[in-house]
Design a protein around this motif. Structure first.
Motif: not given
Length: 242
Positions: A36-50, A236-242
């Motif tokens: 699960x990607x938190x709401x705050x992480x989603x706003x930062x651009x995180x997506x799940x890899x698993x 909990x594998x999350x990533x955001x591209x910078x």
């Protein structure tokens, strides 16, 4: 004339309660997606890899399109269960922030690779590795701090020991932006370095990586989870591209 009567199906209250209880129990028995990607992480651009349930988005190193061997989704975690080789992401990443939890087995060894190229026979010939290790019971723990958990394997040791006891989950962050790299463990920044700097070149020249011209050259590549022969779990594998 007798009118036809449409009977509405119904369940007695007790039967309805039993059905609801069974549905709740079945739902509880299924492991929740631990990605699960938190709401705050989603706003930062995180997506799940698993997704916590399947290996969608991953393949065996150099085996794209083939069934994955040696890794399974177990209770919301991505687990190395038997020999199968390294596991890598379908997508490549250049500048990114990766957040991932890991739990190593007693005496175990694994690693998180990044910017890896599948053009090499083994991923470690091109990718940089964030070390995952039982420092106290694996032989690498006695071969220098640059082999300890959270090290940039073989080159940069962690500035502090921040890993939790074996069997507990650890939270890792890897930040890569251009030539700048940061390794974090359980909320502590344990190292940072600059790829291609004089210090980097000197360390590479004094290591086994000097014989591998593709090492740390690619500006983007796959994320990899190492099969080092030991049981290890990731979630909990999350990533955001910078």
């Amino acid at each position: 004339m007798i009118r036809s009567v449409h009977l509405q199906p119904f369940l007695p209250p007790m039967a309805l309660c039993i059905l609801l209880a069974c549905a709740t129990s079945a739902s509880a028995a299924r492991p929740a997606a631990s990605d699960s990607v938190s709401a705050a992480e989603r706003r930062e651009g995180f997506v799940s890899l698993f997704d916590g349930r399947s290996l969608r988005g991953w393949h065996g190193y150099g085996k794209s399109g083939q069934p994955v061997q040696g890794w399974k989704a177990v209770d919301g975690a991505l687990v190395r269960t038997e020999a199968g080789g390294d596991l890598v992401s379908d997508k490549q990443y250049g500048d990114f922030e990766l957040r991932i939890d890991w739990k190593i087995s007693p005496g175990g060894n694994s690693g998180i690779f990044y910017r890896g190229s599948e053009s090499e026979p083994q991923i470690y010939r091109s990718a940089i590795e964030y070390q995952v290790l039982d420092n106290d019971h694996h032989p690498d723990g006695k071969n220098g701090r640059d082999r300890w958990a959270s090290a940039l394997y073989g080159l940069y040791p962690p500035a502090k020991v921040a890993n939790r006891p074996v069997g507990e989950w650890n939270q890792t962050r890897i930040v890569v932006r251009g030539d700048h790299v940061e390794h974090w463990l359980n909320g502590e920044k344990v190292l940072e370095c600059t790829l291609g700097s004089p210090d980097w070149k000197a360390r590479v020249a004094a290591s086994k990586f000097k014989d591998w011209p593709s090492f740390a050259v690619a500006r983007s590549g796959v994320i990899g989870l190492q099969d080092h022969g030991d049981s290890v779990s990731y979630r909990n594998i999350r990533i955001r591209e910078l």
